[in-house]
Write a protein that holds these residues in place. Structure first.
Motif, mmCIF file in Angstrom:
data_model
loop_
_atom_site.group_PDB
_atom_site.id
_atom_site.type_symbol
_atom_site.label_atom_id
_atom_site.label_comp_id
_atom_site.label_asym_id
_atom_site.label_seq_id
_atom_site.Cartn_x
_atom_site.Cartn_y
_atom_site.Cartn_z
ATOM 1 N N LEU A 15 0.835 -1.198 0.000
ATOM 2 C CA LEU A 15 0.000 0.000 0.000
ATOM 3 C C LEU A 15 0.873 1.253 0.000
ATOM 4 O O LEU A 15 1.073 1.890 1.032
ATOM 5 N N SER A 17 1.519 5.114 -0.433
ATOM 6 C CA SER A 17 0.553 6.200 -0.240
ATOM 7 C C SER A 17 1.272 7.468 0.201
ATOM 8 O O SER A 17 2.337 7.412 0.808
ATOM 9 N N ARG A 20 -2.931 10.695 1.854
ATOM 10 C CA ARG A 20 -4.289 10.284 1.476
ATOM 11 C C ARG A 20 -4.802 9.300 2.534
ATOM 12 O O ARG A 20 -5.157 8.165 2.238
ATOM 13 N N LEU A 24 -6.556 5.554 2.319
ATOM 14 C CA LEU A 24 -5.779 4.438 2.862
ATOM 15 C C LEU A 24 -6.612 3.631 3.859
ATOM 16 O O LEU A 24 -6.579 2.388 3.863
ATOM 17 N N LYS A 25 -7.382 4.310 4.693
ATOM 18 C CA LYS A 25 -8.207 3.607 5.681
ATOM 19 C C LYS A 25 -9.261 2.731 5.003
ATOM 20 O O LYS A 25 -9.566 1.635 5.494
ATOM 21 N N VAL A 43 2.635 -0.617 4.402
ATOM 22 C CA VAL A 43 2.259 0.738 4.029
ATOM 23 C C VAL A 43 3.545 1.510 3.777
ATOM 24 O O VAL A 43 4.349 1.720 4.698
ATOM 25 N N ASP A 45 4.809 4.782 3.395
ATOM 26 C CA ASP A 45 4.420 6.159 3.674
ATOM 27 C C ASP A 45 5.414 7.104 2.999
ATOM 28 O O ASP A 45 6.539 7.274 3.453
ATOM 29 N N TYR A 52 1.733 8.672 8.928
ATOM 30 C CA TYR A 52 0.579 7.795 9.095
ATOM 31 C C TYR A 52 0.585 7.020 10.412
ATOM 32 O O TYR A 52 -0.468 6.578 10.886
ATOM 33 N N ASP A 96 -3.859 2.963 -2.597
ATOM 34 C CA ASP A 96 -4.653 3.389 -1.447
ATOM 35 C C ASP A 96 -6.073 3.790 -1.836
ATOM 36 O O ASP A 96 -6.934 3.958 -0.958
#
Length: 510
Positions: A15, A17, A20, A24-25, A43, A45, A52, A96
């Protein structure tokens, strides 16, 4: 107790990202409802502000690892950060703004066992557009998209013939879009990724195009799943929004940011360098760059080539059409681009411009439809089969996920589109009904017309006979000229221009 991180999970869900968090959630929520637990989530980041880490506590059960960059990276570099951190057997690139469908990981696991750990799984996808992304679809939409003939070859997952895979890879390098290039369609075996023969795995400003081309050209075992399994999202914050709204240059600057050395990429080939400097669509240029990156990465042993001549003609076609027909490119901007072309490119583009200007003088056409029809002559894109699915009111990508979880059979059992024969039969039936109605309503008038014609023929029979005599005399006196006309009509030149004459006739009938 041994920590789970020491195990090698089956899936690494990637993921990448940047800034955003809400999107992402949603992506993480689609992972959270899976009925399969043998996975990790990475993730990547990309220097988000704020970071995040403090906002993902609700997803602690997902075995999330956050890999953070302190300074912003290009999309391609961030994707590589994510895949290089993966510890699993297989990698799933989940943007994401995308989502997993309910039960996807269990189905993928079953396919991996059934086909004895293939290098790649290539799966169909749903598309979800957030409300407000498309001007013509303000409420957004959810649909399944079959955009390759591979999904029509079987009803169940199957192993793709390698010769066909290689053909599709070569076609992609030559600007034929016969498979979807998005990374979300792929599930890559990480041992394959790390032994492919080049690094990093993602290259060029279009990393998914590069990875797709390379995969079809090198993977030893590809399994095709001909049912929609993942949801590709299009949100206002994504590159897809800019692409869908013809703002590719703006999206490229904001998201991609890869600097390209044209001369180095051309490798001394003048025609390739001219193609790289050809003005036109940013998207099509990025496709060319991805293809050239693949050619360089695979080396001479793979004997792949990139059709830069076809590329240049596609770009010239788009320039001339926008300037001469659609009028979305100003004259000053067009001629500035025109000066950047080679003499051969200028001659070809100018000829196209004259054609489009001539077509533009014909009134009564729906220009977007004609433009689309002309573009299909280039044979670039496989015609997709799109089935829109009514999921009711929706706000974000979790709404279709919940809809699928509630009643997944609704989107799987989709009535096939009507065949061309069925459509034509219905049209013929409608026309016959319309003609019958006209005859019923105007039968008396038609009978009166026939009576009048009979009367005219009776009263003016002598005049008609005289006309026929005059025509016979003309033929006798001008037989040589008529013979010359017949010679022209039967000549190879006249036959050669037959498509042009037929096209003009069709235009007159529209």
């Amino acid at each position: 107790m041994i920590e789970r991180a020491m195990f090698r999970p089956l899936f690494s869900i990637l993921l990448p990202s940047r800034n955003r968090l809400e999107l992402l959630k949603h992506a993480l929520a689609s992972i959270q409802i899976q009925d399969f637990s043998d996975f990790e989530v990475i993730v990547s980041d990309n220097a988000s502000d704020p970071p995040y880490a403090d906002d993902l506590e609700a997803f602690a059960s997902l075995n999330v690892r956050i890999v953070r960059s302190d300074t912003p990276l290009s999309v391609t570099r961030n994707w590589n950060v994510a895949i290089e951190a993966a510890r699993g057997d297989y990698a799933i690139m989940l943007g994401d703004d995308d989502a997993l469908t309910p039960g996807l990981l269990s189905r993928l696991s079953a396919s991996i066992r059934k086909f004895d750990k293939p290098d790649v799984i290539y799966q169909m996808a749903y598309h979800y557009a957030y409300p407000g992304v498309f001007e013509s679809e303000q409420n957004g939409y959810f649909c399944s998209v079959n955009d390759t003939g591979l999904f029509d070859l079987a009803d169940e997952p199957y192993e793709l013939e390698i010769s066909l895979a290689r053909k599709l890879g070569r076609q992609a390098l030559n600007f034929h879009h016969e498979v979807s290039f998005n990374a979300q369609h792929f599930v890559w075996k990480l041992d394959y990724v790390r032994k492919i023969g080049f690094a990093p795995f993602f290259q060029s400003p279009y990393p998914d195009y590069f990875a797709c081309f390379a995969t079809f050209l090198t993977a030893a075992k590809i399994v095709v799943v001909p049912s929609p399994e993942i949801i590709i999202g299009i949100a206002k914050q994504s590159f897809g929004f800019y692409f869908a709204n013809s703002r590719q240059a703006e999206g490229t600057q904001q998201f991609l940011g890869e600097q390209i050395d044209d001369e180095g990429l051309a490798g001394g080939d003048q025609r390739t360098l001219e193609a790289l400097r050809h003005p036109g669509s940013v998207h099509t240029r990025s496709w060319l760059v991805a293809a050239l990156f693949v050619k360089r990465a695979l080396g001479s042993q793979n004997a792949v080539s990139v059709d830069v001549r076809r590329y240049s003609r596609i770009q010239a076609f788009e320039l001339a059409q926008r300037a001469g027909y659609l009028r979305t490119l100003g004259s000053e901007e067009f001629w500035a681009d025109f000066k950047e072309l080679s003499p051969r490119g200028q001659a070809y583009t100018k000829a196209l411009l004259r054609t489009f200007r001539t077509l533009g003088r014909v009134h009564g056409f729906h220009k977007p439809s004609i433009s689309h029809g002309l573009f299909t002559l280039l044979n670039i894109y496989h015609t997709p089969k799109i089935h829109t699915i009514d999921i009711g009111p929706h706000d974000n990508i979790m709404d279709p996920v919940r809809w699928l979880a509630r009643d997944p059979a609704n989107d799987i059992v989709v009535a096939p589109p009507d065949s061309e024969v069925v459509v034509l039969s219905r049209q013929l039936q409608a026309l016959n009904s319309e003609l019958s109605q006209i005859h019923a309503e105007h039968g008396a008038a038609l009978a009166e017309r026939d009576a009048i014609l009979s009367q005219i023929h009776a009263e003016h029979g002598a005049a008609l006979a005289e006309r026929d005599a005059i025509l016979s005399q003309i033929h006798a006196e001008h037989g040589a000229a008529l013979a010359e006309r017949d010679a022209i009509v039967n000549s190879s030149y006249w036959r050669a221009i037959s498509p042009i004459r037929n096209f003009i006739l069709r235009l007159r009938r529209i």
